[in-house]
Design a protein around this motif. Structure first.
Motif, PDB file in Angstrom:
ATOM      1  N   PHE A  70       0.839  -1.199   0.000  1.00 52.74           N
ATOM      2  CA  PHE A  70       0.000   0.000   0.000  1.00 52.74           C
ATOM      3  C   PHE A  70       0.873   1.247   0.000  1.00 52.74           C
ATOM      4  O   PHE A  70       1.912   1.279   0.655  1.00 52.74           O
ATOM      5  N   ASP A  71       0.413   2.247  -0.719  1.00 56.80           N
ATOM      6  CA  ASP A  71       1.050   3.555  -0.741  1.00 56.80           C
ATOM      7  C   ASP A  71       0.035   4.548  -0.173  1.00 56.80           C
ATOM      8  O   ASP A  71      -1.003   4.806  -0.788  1.00 56.80           O
ATOM      9  N   SER A  72       0.326   5.096   1.004  1.00 58.95           N
ATOM     10  CA  SER A  72      -0.627   5.985   1.671  1.00 58.95           C
ATOM     11  C   SER A  72      -0.849   7.283   0.896  1.00 58.95           C
ATOM     12  O   SER A  72      -1.841   7.977   1.125  1.00 58.95           O
ATOM     13  N   GLN A  73       0.051   7.620  -0.038  1.00 56.72           N
ATOM     14  CA  GLN A  73      -0.137   8.807  -0.871  1.00 56.72           C
ATOM     15  C   GLN A  73      -1.209   8.570  -1.941  1.00 56.72           C
ATOM     16  O   GLN A  73      -1.905   9.491  -2.340  1.00 56.72           O
ATOM     17  N   LYS A  74      -1.346   7.308  -2.383  1.00 52.77           N
ATOM     18  CA  LYS A  74      -2.309   6.980  -3.432  1.00 52.77           C
ATOM     19  C   LYS A  74      -3.675   6.616  -2.872  1.00 52.77           C
ATOM     20  O   LYS A  74      -4.686   6.861  -3.517  1.00 52.77           O
ATOM     21  N   THR A  75      -3.714   5.996  -1.715  1.00 55.21           N
ATOM     22  CA  THR A  75      -4.983   5.591  -1.131  1.00 55.21           C
ATOM     23  C   THR A  75      -4.933   5.712   0.391  1.00 55.21           C
ATOM     24  O   THR A  75      -3.910   5.414   1.006  1.00 55.21           O
ATOM     25  N   SER A  76      -6.024   6.171   0.962  1.00 57.05           N
ATOM     26  CA  SER A  76      -6.097   6.265   2.420  1.00 57.05           C
ATOM     27  C   SER A  76      -7.000   5.184   3.002  1.00 57.05           C
ATOM     28  O   SER A  76      -7.111   5.057   4.204  1.00 57.05           O
ATOM     29  N   THR A  77      -7.629   4.406   2.109  1.00 56.17           N
ATOM     30  CA  THR A  77      -8.542   3.361   2.552  1.00 56.17           C
ATOM     31  C   THR A  77      -8.236   2.066   1.826  1.00 56.17           C
ATOM     32  O   THR A  77      -8.116   2.042   0.606  1.00 56.17           O
ATOM     33  N   GLY A  78      -8.126   1.007   2.601  1.00 51.12           N
ATOM     34  CA  GLY A  78      -7.965  -0.328   2.033  1.00 51.12           C
ATOM     35  C   GLY A  78      -9.235  -1.117   2.267  1.00 51.12           C
ATOM     36  O   GLY A  78     -10.115  -0.707   3.032  1.00 51.12           O
ATOM     37  N   ILE A  79      -9.321  -2.250   1.604  1.00 53.99           N
ATOM     38  CA  ILE A  79     -10.496  -3.102   1.759  1.00 53.99           C
ATOM     39  C   ILE A  79     -10.026  -4.547   1.763  1.00 53.99           C
ATOM     40  O   ILE A  79      -9.049  -4.889   1.098  1.00 53.99           O
ATOM     41  N   PHE A  80     -10.715  -5.363   2.551  1.00 56.96           N
ATOM     42  CA  PHE A  80     -10.437  -6.787   2.509  1.00 56.96           C
ATOM     43  C   PHE A  80     -11.751  -7.547   2.459  1.00 56.96           C
ATOM     44  O   PHE A  80     -12.782  -7.051   2.889  1.00 56.96           O
ATOM     45  N   ALA A  81     -11.678  -8.732   1.883  1.00 53.73           N
ATOM     46  CA  ALA A  81     -12.851  -9.594   1.784  1.00 53.73           C
ATOM     47  C   ALA A  81     -12.435 -11.014   2.105  1.00 53.73           C
ATOM     48  O   ALA A  81     -11.318 -11.433   1.794  1.00 53.73           O
TER      49      ALA A  81
END
Length: 167
Positions: free
Chosen positions: A52-63
């Motif tokens: 993950f790159d926190s500059q590109k995304t501030s939210t992750g998702i898991f399933a």
């Protein structure tokens, strides 16, 4: 070319275009998502990692998807790059999906585990939350397929009704 033939061709092209857009949209949505599967039990867990790159995304998702959950003690947790648990969730449905915050760059891990001796097959995925543009492309593709199918069904119905009248 007859008018009805032209409508059938246009409808067919819309269906094909919609399928191409659907495939493209799914590829864009799943970009950066890491998937994995395996069997879990008391002594065995499934770990899926994603960068993950926190500059590109501030939210992750898991399933997490399990073949069966009834009577099973299944859970999933996400670990940040420092191996600190940031979210934990019981898996008491066949499929769960949760979001989590991405506060630092690095490898995040989805850990799926069980406290039962019985083995169960699970599927998991972790990655960045897809942006709205990617989701919008998916909606457009489904709409194009639906319009194409309506044209094909409508023309088929029209032709059948006209054939009955001519007999």
């Amino acid at each position: 070319m007859q008018k009805s033939g032209l409508i059938v061709v246009i409808s067919g092209v819309l269906v094909v275009l919609g399928l191409v857009l659907l495939a493209l949209g799914n590829q864009i949505i799943l970009e950066g998502v890491t998937q994995g599967n395996g069997k879990i039990s008391l002594n065995q867990e499934v770990i899926i990692s994603a960068e993950f790159d926190s500059q590109k995304t501030s939210t992750g998702i898991f399933a997490v998807q399990a073949m069966r959950t009834e009577g099973m003690n299944l859970a999933a947790k996400v670990l940040d790059p420092s191996d600190n648990e940031i979210i934990s969730q019981q898996v008491n449905e066949e499929t769960i999906e949760k979001e989590f915050g991405v506060f630092e760059d690095g490898v995040y891990k989805l850990v799926i585990f069980s406290t039962d001796n019985e083995e169960i097959h699970v599927f998991g995925a972790i990655g960045p939350l897809p942006d709205e543009e990617a989701k919008f492309l998916s909606y457009i593709s489904v709409s194009v397929i639906i319009f194409g199918m309506i044209g094909l069904i409508g023309m088929g119905t029209y032709k059948i009704k006209n054939r009955k009248k001519s007999i």
